[in-house]
Design an enzyme around this catalytic site. Sequence first.
Site, PDB file in Angstrom:
ATOM      1  N   ARG A  18      35.904  39.410  37.603  1.00  0.00           N
ATOM      2  CA  ARG A  18      36.766  38.440  36.924  1.00  0.00           C
ATOM      3  C   ARG A  18      37.691  37.766  37.930  1.00  0.00           C
ATOM      4  O   ARG A  18      37.818  38.202  39.072  1.00  0.00           O
ATOM      5  CB  ARG A  18      37.551  39.093  35.775  1.00  0.00           C
ATOM      6  CG  ARG A  18      38.207  40.456  36.096  1.00  0.00           C
ATOM      7  CD  ARG A  18      39.472  40.634  35.341  1.00  0.00           C
ATOM      8  NE  ARG A  18      40.405  39.575  35.666  1.00  0.00           N
ATOM      9  CZ  ARG A  18      41.097  39.509  36.806  1.00  0.00           C
ATOM     10  NH1 ARG A  18      40.994  40.446  37.726  1.00  0.00           N
ATOM     11  NH2 ARG A  18      41.899  38.492  37.042  1.00  0.00           N
ATOM     12  N   GLY A  19      38.374  36.702  37.433  1.00  0.00           N
ATOM     13  CA  GLY A  19      39.185  35.879  38.331  1.00  0.00           C
ATOM     14  C   GLY A  19      38.286  34.750  38.829  1.00  0.00           C
ATOM     15  O   GLY A  19      37.128  34.990  39.217  1.00  0.00           O
ATOM     16  N   ALA A  20      38.834  33.517  38.804  1.00  0.00           N
ATOM     17  CA  ALA A  20      37.993  32.342  39.049  1.00  0.00           C
ATOM     18  C   ALA A  20      37.349  32.331  40.440  1.00  0.00           C
ATOM     19  O   ALA A  20      36.196  31.907  40.594  1.00  0.00           O
ATOM     20  CB  ALA A  20      38.827  31.086  38.847  1.00  0.00           C
ATOM     21  N   CYS A 127      49.076  37.237  35.038  1.00  0.00           N
ATOM     22  CA  CYS A 127      47.673  37.644  35.122  1.00  0.00           C
ATOM     23  C   CYS A 127      47.390  38.288  36.483  1.00  0.00           C
ATOM     24  O   CYS A 127      48.249  38.998  37.034  1.00  0.00           O
ATOM     25  CB  CYS A 127      46.741  36.463  34.841  1.00  0.00           C
ATOM     26  SG  CYS A 127      45.025  36.966  34.546  1.00  0.00           S
ATOM     27  N   ASP A 196      42.137  28.472  37.051  1.00  0.00           N
ATOM     28  CA  ASP A 196      40.691  28.522  36.820  1.00  0.00           C
ATOM     29  C   ASP A 196      40.082  27.148  37.037  1.00  0.00           C
ATOM     30  O   ASP A 196      38.975  27.019  37.555  1.00  0.00           O
ATOM     31  CB  ASP A 196      40.393  29.011  35.396  1.00  0.00           C
ATOM     32  CG  ASP A 196      40.509  30.525  35.334  1.00  0.00           C
ATOM     33  OD1 ASP A 196      41.636  31.030  35.369  1.00  0.00           O
ATOM     34  OD2 ASP A 196      39.454  31.189  35.310  1.00  0.00           O
ATOM     35  N   ASN A 206      44.746  27.896  33.246  1.00  0.00           N
ATOM     36  CA  ASN A 206      44.859  29.259  33.765  1.00  0.00           C
ATOM     37  C   ASN A 206      45.056  30.192  32.573  1.00  0.00           C
ATOM     38  O   ASN A 206      45.084  29.759  31.414  1.00  0.00           O
ATOM     39  CB  ASN A 206      46.027  29.341  34.764  1.00  0.00           C
ATOM     40  CG  ASN A 206      46.050  30.646  35.543  1.00  0.00           C
ATOM     41  OD1 ASN A 206      45.030  31.077  36.083  1.00  0.00           O
ATOM     42  ND2 ASN A 206      47.189  31.312  35.595  1.00  0.00           N
ATOM     43  N   LYS A 232      38.439  24.698  42.680  1.00  0.00           N
ATOM     44  CA  LYS A 232      38.909  24.827  41.290  1.00  0.00           C
ATOM     45  C   LYS A 232      39.127  23.432  40.679  1.00  0.00           C
ATOM     46  O   LYS A 232      39.478  23.316  39.512  1.00  0.00           O
ATOM     47  CB  LYS A 232      40.220  25.623  41.240  1.00  0.00           C
ATOM     48  CG  LYS A 232      40.209  26.930  42.041  1.00  0.00           C
ATOM     49  CD  LYS A 232      39.985  28.120  41.200  1.00  0.00           C
ATOM     50  CE  LYS A 232      39.910  29.428  41.944  1.00  0.00           C
ATOM     51  NZ  LYS A 232      41.181  30.066  42.230  1.00  0.00           N
TER      52      LYS A 232
HETATM   53  C1  RUB Z   1      42.062  35.291  35.516  1.00  0.00           C
HETATM   54  C2  RUB Z   1      43.054  34.181  35.724  1.00  0.00           C
HETATM   55  C3  RUB Z   1      43.488  33.922  37.135  1.00  0.00           C
HETATM   56  C4  RUB Z   1      42.634  32.770  37.689  1.00  0.00           C
HETATM   57  C5  RUB Z   1      42.844  32.605  39.182  1.00  0.00           C
HETATM   58  O1  RUB Z   1      41.558  35.316  34.200  1.00  0.00           O
HETATM   59  O2  RUB Z   1      43.424  33.473  34.825  1.00  0.00           O
HETATM   60  O3  RUB Z   1      44.830  33.515  37.159  1.00  0.00           O
HETATM   61  O4  RUB Z   1      41.273  33.037  37.447  1.00  0.00           O
HETATM   62  O5  RUB Z   1      42.396  33.782  39.854  1.00  0.00           O
HETATM   63  P1  RUB Z   1      40.432  36.400  33.823  1.00  0.00           P
HETATM   64  P2  RUB Z   1      41.979  33.746  41.381  1.00  0.00           P
HETATM   65  O6  RUB Z   1      41.015  37.750  34.116  1.00  0.00           O
HETATM   66  O7  RUB Z   1      40.187  36.166  32.366  1.00  0.00           O
HETATM   67  O8  RUB Z   1      39.227  36.106  34.655  1.00  0.00           O
HETATM   68  O9  RUB Z   1      43.157  33.211  42.138  1.00  0.00           O
HETATM   69  O10 RUB Z   1      41.650  35.159  41.709  1.00  0.00           O
HETATM   70  O11 RUB Z   1      40.795  32.843  41.496  1.00  0.00           O
END
Ligand code: RUB
Length: 311
Positions: A18-20, A127, A196, A206, A232
């Site tokens: 998870r995480g974009a 988050c 995201d 986000n 992004k």
């Molecule tokens: C994760 C989320 C993060 C962004 C950015 O949501 O909202 O703030 O994805 O993350 P989820 P990063 O847990 O539903 O995936 O900076 O790691 O790309």
Amino acid sequence: MLDAVRETASDIREMKIRGAGRIARAGAAAMGKFAENYCGGSLEDFKKDLGTARQTLLDSRPTAVSLWNGVQASVRDVQNATSLEEARDSVILNSRAFGEMSSNAVETIAKIGSRMVRKGDTLLTHCNSSAALGVIKEACAQGKDIKVYATETRPWRQGLLTAKELSEAGVDVTLIVDSAVRFVMNKVDAVFVGADTVTSNGTVINKIGTSQLALAADEAGVPFNVCAESYKFSPMTMFGETVMIEERDHGEVADGAALPKGVKVYNPVFDKTPAKYIDAIITEMGVLSPGAVYEVMVRQMGEGIFKNGDF
Ligand code: RUB
């Protein structure tokens, strides 16, 4: 051959990955692995199967354009390939290149963003964003003696991951419930969150609740900073497409037993923060104002995109 791709898609859907940024790298890596292991016959077969692999990954989660950009970067040269081998090699190389570029971008953002943190600052994050946490950890490593409030982030509680990661990095971190954001904002010097998707008009999509942080920061006069690698940025939004906000299962909010009979649950997991609430978008190319996103997108894609009104 598609098994590994399906497994990655399922891990993304179930949020094991998870995480974009991470899902973009995982998507690109899955495309690379698919090409590496491909043992079909013709170039045409490969293109067809690659299309299925691409769609399987894109169907896993709808909101983060980073996944689309990662997968797309991996397949972009296939249309010019004249043999199966050439097509496979291009996917393997492009997927690796995307992975490296993505990891480097997160590191660069950490360096740039850390310069925006002052000694003794109290920060707030929401988050679990690797880009935002990179900034915070880098500022801490520079001895800036910072304090951080991390929101719990209901319903999935990614804030616990954030608190653990920051604490392990030696950051003085305090966990708060999401509804405490406005109350603590008067103790905060700056907000750092991830993204995201960033649209062509500088809106940031986000984790749900981000826009509430932005409103509270605006009210208190606290800078609201978004840490976002340029993949992004969503090219589709230049041509009028809207970003689909993912809704997840109601069981994430309240399981069957806890839910009174007849009660419905609505569980949107991302929200949109308008550009006017955002002070800075910290990218690997430097710090942008939300109003600059459109120009950067045009530069990234080249003026040619306007010929067909498409991307
Ligand atoms: C994760 C989320 C993060 C962004 C950015 O949501 O909202 O703030 O994805 O993350 P989820 P990063 O847990 O539903 O995936 O900076 O790691 O790309």
